[in-house]
Write an enzyme that holds these catalytic residues in place. Structure first.
Site, PDB file in Angstrom:
ATOM      1  N   LYS A 182       0.842  -1.191   0.000  1.00  0.00           N
ATOM      2  CA  LYS A 182       0.000   0.000   0.000  1.00  0.00           C
ATOM      3  C   LYS A 182       0.881   1.246   0.000  1.00  0.00           C
ATOM      4  O   LYS A 182       1.458   1.624   1.016  1.00  0.00           O
ATOM      5  CB  LYS A 182      -0.939   0.058   1.206  1.00  0.00           C
ATOM      6  N   GLY A 235       6.834   4.823   8.414  1.00  0.00           N
ATOM      7  CA  GLY A 235       5.979   6.006   8.559  1.00  0.00           C
ATOM      8  C   GLY A 235       6.112   6.585   9.950  1.00  0.00           C
ATOM      9  O   GLY A 235       7.172   6.483  10.570  1.00  0.00           O
ATOM     10  N   SER A 236       5.021   7.159  10.438  1.00  0.00           N
ATOM     11  CA  SER A 236       5.081   7.876  11.713  1.00  0.00           C
ATOM     12  C   SER A 236       5.073   6.915  12.897  1.00  0.00           C
ATOM     13  O   SER A 236       4.511   5.815  12.822  1.00  0.00           O
ATOM     14  CB  SER A 236       3.903   8.840  11.824  1.00  0.00           C
ATOM     15  N   GLY A 240       2.829   3.596  13.716  1.00  0.00           N
ATOM     16  CA  GLY A 240       3.554   2.380  14.081  1.00  0.00           C
ATOM     17  C   GLY A 240       2.942   1.722  15.311  1.00  0.00           C
ATOM     18  O   GLY A 240       2.783   0.497  15.369  1.00  0.00           O
ATOM     19  N   GLU A 257       9.837   1.081  10.692  1.00  0.00           N
ATOM     20  CA  GLU A 257      10.863   2.118  10.534  1.00  0.00           C
ATOM     21  C   GLU A 257      10.151   3.442  10.717  1.00  0.00           C
ATOM     22  O   GLU A 257       9.341   3.826   9.879  1.00  0.00           O
ATOM     23  CB  GLU A 257      11.503   1.975   9.151  1.00  0.00           C
ATOM     24  N   CYS A 291      13.551  10.391   7.112  1.00  0.00           N
ATOM     25  CA  CYS A 291      13.419   9.779   8.442  1.00  0.00           C
ATOM     26  C   CYS A 291      14.688   9.965   9.259  1.00  0.00           C
ATOM     27  O   CYS A 291      14.638  10.089  10.469  1.00  0.00           O
ATOM     28  CB  CYS A 291      13.071   8.304   8.314  1.00  0.00           C
ATOM     29  N   GLU A 389       9.453  14.967  15.741  1.00  0.00           N
ATOM     30  CA  GLU A 389       9.874  14.913  14.340  1.00  0.00           C
ATOM     31  C   GLU A 389       9.050  15.934  13.551  1.00  0.00           C
ATOM     32  O   GLU A 389       7.821  15.909  13.580  1.00  0.00           O
ATOM     33  CB  GLU A 389       9.644  13.503  13.786  1.00  0.00           C
TER      34      GLU A 389
HETATM   35  P1  NAI Z   1       1.683   8.170   8.318  1.00  0.00           P
HETATM   36  O1  NAI Z   1       2.491   7.363   9.260  1.00  0.00           O
HETATM   37  O2  NAI Z   1       0.272   8.490   8.671  1.00  0.00           O
HETATM   38  O3  NAI Z   1       1.661   7.455   6.871  1.00  0.00           O
HETATM   39  C1  NAI Z   1       2.596   6.512   6.417  1.00  0.00           C
HETATM   40  C2  NAI Z   1       1.851   5.364   5.745  1.00  0.00           C
HETATM   41  O4  NAI Z   1       1.014   4.732   6.697  1.00  0.00           O
HETATM   42  C3  NAI Z   1       0.921   5.791   4.604  1.00  0.00           C
HETATM   43  O5  NAI Z   1       0.923   4.805   3.600  1.00  0.00           O
HETATM   44  C4  NAI Z   1      -0.427   5.834   5.284  1.00  0.00           C
HETATM   45  O6  NAI Z   1      -1.494   5.667   4.394  1.00  0.00           O
HETATM   46  C5  NAI Z   1      -0.321   4.667   6.231  1.00  0.00           C
HETATM   47  N1  NAI Z   1      -1.228   4.725   7.392  1.00  0.00           N
HETATM   48  C6  NAI Z   1      -1.662   5.825   8.054  1.00  0.00           C
HETATM   49  N2  NAI Z   1      -2.486   5.469   9.052  1.00  0.00           N
HETATM   50  C7  NAI Z   1      -2.580   4.121   9.033  1.00  0.00           C
HETATM   51  C8  NAI Z   1      -3.275   3.164   9.819  1.00  0.00           C
HETATM   52  N3  NAI Z   1      -4.047   3.529  10.829  1.00  0.00           N
HETATM   53  N4  NAI Z   1      -3.124   1.853   9.518  1.00  0.00           N
HETATM   54  C9  NAI Z   1      -2.328   1.466   8.517  1.00  0.00           C
HETATM   55  N5  NAI Z   1      -1.654   2.323   7.726  1.00  0.00           N
HETATM   56  C10 NAI Z   1      -1.770   3.638   7.985  1.00  0.00           C
HETATM   57  O7  NAI Z   1       2.492   9.499   8.047  1.00  0.00           O
HETATM   58  P2  NAI Z   1       1.940  10.923   7.529  1.00  0.00           P
HETATM   59  O8  NAI Z   1       0.635  11.230   8.177  1.00  0.00           O
HETATM   60  O9  NAI Z   1       1.998  10.929   6.069  1.00  0.00           O
HETATM   61  O10 NAI Z   1       3.054  11.859   8.104  1.00  0.00           O
HETATM   62  C11 NAI Z   1       3.031  12.247   9.470  1.00  0.00           C
HETATM   63  C12 NAI Z   1       4.410  12.279  10.055  1.00  0.00           C
HETATM   64  O11 NAI Z   1       4.942  10.968  10.048  1.00  0.00           O
HETATM   65  C13 NAI Z   1       5.438  13.099   9.310  1.00  0.00           C
HETATM   66  O12 NAI Z   1       5.370  14.446   9.630  1.00  0.00           O
HETATM   67  C14 NAI Z   1       6.709  12.452   9.771  1.00  0.00           C
HETATM   68  O13 NAI Z   1       7.069  12.979  11.019  1.00  0.00           O
HETATM   69  C15 NAI Z   1       6.342  10.997   9.945  1.00  0.00           C
HETATM   70  N6  NAI Z   1       6.765  10.182   8.785  1.00  0.00           N
HETATM   71  C16 NAI Z   1       7.884   9.401   8.920  1.00  0.00           C
HETATM   72  C17 NAI Z   1       8.352   8.700   7.842  1.00  0.00           C
HETATM   73  C18 NAI Z   1       9.578   7.854   7.927  1.00  0.00           C
HETATM   74  O14 NAI Z   1      10.278   7.702   6.936  1.00  0.00           O
HETATM   75  N7  NAI Z   1       9.863   7.214   9.033  1.00  0.00           N
HETATM   76  C19 NAI Z   1       7.716   8.788   6.534  1.00  0.00           C
HETATM   77  C20 NAI Z   1       6.512   9.585   6.500  1.00  0.00           C
HETATM   78  C21 NAI Z   1       6.087  10.262   7.611  1.00  0.00           C
END
Ligand code: NAI
Ligand code: MG
Length: 493
Positions: A182, A235-236, A240, A257, A291, A389
């Site tokens: 996804k 992701g966040s 996680g 991660e 990240c 972050e």
């Molecule tokens: P997010 O963690 O919400 O999204 C990342 C992925 O997780 C996307 O594919 C999203 O659709 C999916 N996702 C979101 N909620 C979910 C759930 N409940 N169950 C399963 N999958 C889910 O990150 P977002 O909202 O785009 O960004 C927020 C913050 O997260 C950023 O400001 C940053 O601090 C952090 N982040 C960290 C990343 C990293 O590389 N470790 C990458 C992107 C964001």
């Protein structure tokens, strides 16, 4: 300004069981170019029912399809074919990536080279997975088989869209798993183009499926699905934690991660030019949407004032611009949501610390989610801009007195993804390397990332490792086999 013609606005379906299929709800969502705020594509939203179809396809491909009979060599060849397609189409994919996530085109080209290299690396590694003979004290042969973990749900973010897809898919395919990927809802386009080549590369239907939609809907349905054996997430930290809880119901294997608040530590004896450059590169590359961003810049007091000045002078020359322009060094942030998040931290930062440069929207642009590269200094490590972050071009500069204090501040964070230390003193460098609780530590550099070396965090930056043999390991189970060589009965009863 870029002169490249605007592509037509395509509609993408989901890729399930080797077919492009519409959403069961008929709904689509728009995907934007963050530099123009215009819609560049529509993508079918996968409902829970669509996710169920994808997981069932992956399950069937794993449990009873021809995939289980493929040899490791076959899987390696498929990965090399995917890599070839990527290399042949680098220009198209890099442009699409840039249009969709706003990163400078030159950076997108680097990413694409890494994407192809990742598929090649795991193509080569596929037939190097071996078991072990165990010296058990019995008239027997004891050995291990390495087997694929099963159906992998892979949820990825928007900052390195196709690269994150590669980090997930390549080791899973090498291991013999089947996948439901996804992509992030903001940036699904390059992964969808990649899916066009799966069948031609030799992947049977159902081995890799791609579903799109919101995290809370499509992602959550995927993580909760009982047909999934493993979840790999980038992701966040907030999401996680949700994923670990949801995956617990069926005890799925989970790797995470989750980013961080990585310290980039500068001692007074560091090479000056390299250090100033490394401080900026560490936090501003990819608009700071990284990240492992070196978002806490720790500077020894002896050089602190001069260092902040030098960083500021150099930051003034960072060229913001349309991401398709080849001389652009910083494009817009990925989305309105991310722009709002980062600019809200800028307001917090202006209250918590002093502003050396930046602090707001980049005003030269009427449209697009452009944020000025921002340097806050005299930041307390307890400040929100030092603890949370931000994921944007925002540096928090913190002074330190000596080595012990540098280590203490570096470790005073819930995260532990990465760190860097800059000094000419190898004794000091390695003492700091040993003392920092982080999964990656660079010395006199920050951010270089290679598929041969492991990637992942300590503490709340997650668990598990990607890349290298470690990344493949996460997609394998270990089966212990005991072969009795003694023909006599056990004779217990
Ligand atoms: P997010 O963690 O919400 O999204 C990342 C992925 O997780 C996307 O594919 C999203 O659709 C999916 N996702 C979101 N909620 C979910 C759930 N409940 N169950 C399963 N999958 C889910 O990150 P977002 O909202 O785009 O960004 C927020 C913050 O997260 C950023 O400001 C940053 O601090 C952090 N982040 C960290 C990343 C990293 O590389 N470790 C990458 C992107 C964001
Ligand atoms: Mg989110």
């Amino acid at each position: 300004m870029s002169t490249i013609a605007k592509p037509t606005v395509k509609t993408y379906q989901n890729y399930i069981n080797g077919q492009w299929v519409a959403s069961s709800s008929g709904e689509t969502f728009p995907v934007f170019d963050p530099s123009t705020e215009e819609t560049i594509a529509h993508v079918a939203s996968a409902t829970a029912a669509d996710v169920d179809k994808a997981v069932k396809a992956a399950r069937a491909a794993f449990d009873s399809g021809p995939w289980a009979q493929t040899t490791a060599q076959d899987r390696g060849r498929i990965l090399f074919k995917i890599a070839d397609k990527i290399r042949q189409n680098t220009a198209m994919l890099a442009e699409l990536e840039t249009r969709n996530c706003g990163k400078p085109i030159v950076e997108a080209e680097y990413d694409l080279a890494d994407v192809a290299t990742c598929f090649e690396y795991y193509g080569g590694l596929a037939n190097k997975v071996t078991g072990h003979v165990n010296p058990v004290p019995a008239n027997a042969l004891s050995f291990t088989l390495r087997e694929p973990v099963g159906v992998a749900a892979q949820i990825i973010p928007w900052n390195f869209p196709l690269l994150m897809a590669a980090w997930k898919l390549a080791p899973a395919i090498a291991a013999g798993c089947t996948c439901v990927l996804k992509p992030a809802e903001q940036t699904p386009l390059t992964a969808m183009e990649l899916a066009n080549w799966f069948a031609e590369a030799g992947l049977p239907p159902g081995v890799v499926n791609v579903v799109n939609g919101l995290g809370e809907v499509t992602g959550a349905a995927l993580v909760a699905h009982p047909g999934v054996d493993k979840v790999a997430f980038t992701g966040s930290a907030a999401v996680g934690k949700i994923i670990v809880k949801s995956a617990a119901d069926t005890l799925k294997r989970v790797t995470l991660e989750l980013g961080g608040k990585s310290p980039n530590v500068f001692f007074a004896d560091a090479d000056w030019e390299a250090a100033v450059d490394g401080a900026l590169f560490g936090v501003f590359i990819n608009q700071g949407e990284v990240c492992s961003a070196g978002s806490r810049v720790l500077v020894e007091k002896k050089i602190y004032t001069k260092f902040v000045e030098a960083m500021t002078e150099k930051a003034k020359r960072i060229k913001l611009g349309p991401p398709l322009d080849r001389d652009t060094k910083m494009g817009p942030l990925v989305s309105k949501e991310q722009y709002d998040r980062v600019t809200s931290y800028l307001e917090i930062g202006k209250k918590e610390a002093k502003t050396a440069i930046g602090g707001g929207r980049a005003k030269a642009f009427g449209k697009g989610y452009y944020v000025e590269p921002t340097i806050f200094y005299d930041v307390q490590n307890s400040a929100r801009i030092a603890r949370e972050e931000i994921f944007g071009p925002v540096a928090s500069v913190i002074p330190f007195e000596n080595e012990a204090e540098a280590i203490r501040i570096s470790n005073d964070t819930p995260y532990g993804l990465a760190a860097a230390v800059w000094t000419r003193d190898i004794y000091k460098a390695f003492r700091v390397v040993k003392s920092i609780r982080a999964g990656i530590v660079w010395v006199n550099h920050m951010q270089p990332t290679y598929v041969e070396a492991p990637w992942g965090g300590y503490k709340q930056s997650g668990f598990g490792r990607e890349l290298g043999p470690w990344g493949l390991e996460e997609y394998l189970e270990t089966k212990q086999v005991f072969v009795n060589l003694d023909e006599a009965p056990i004779g217990w009863y």
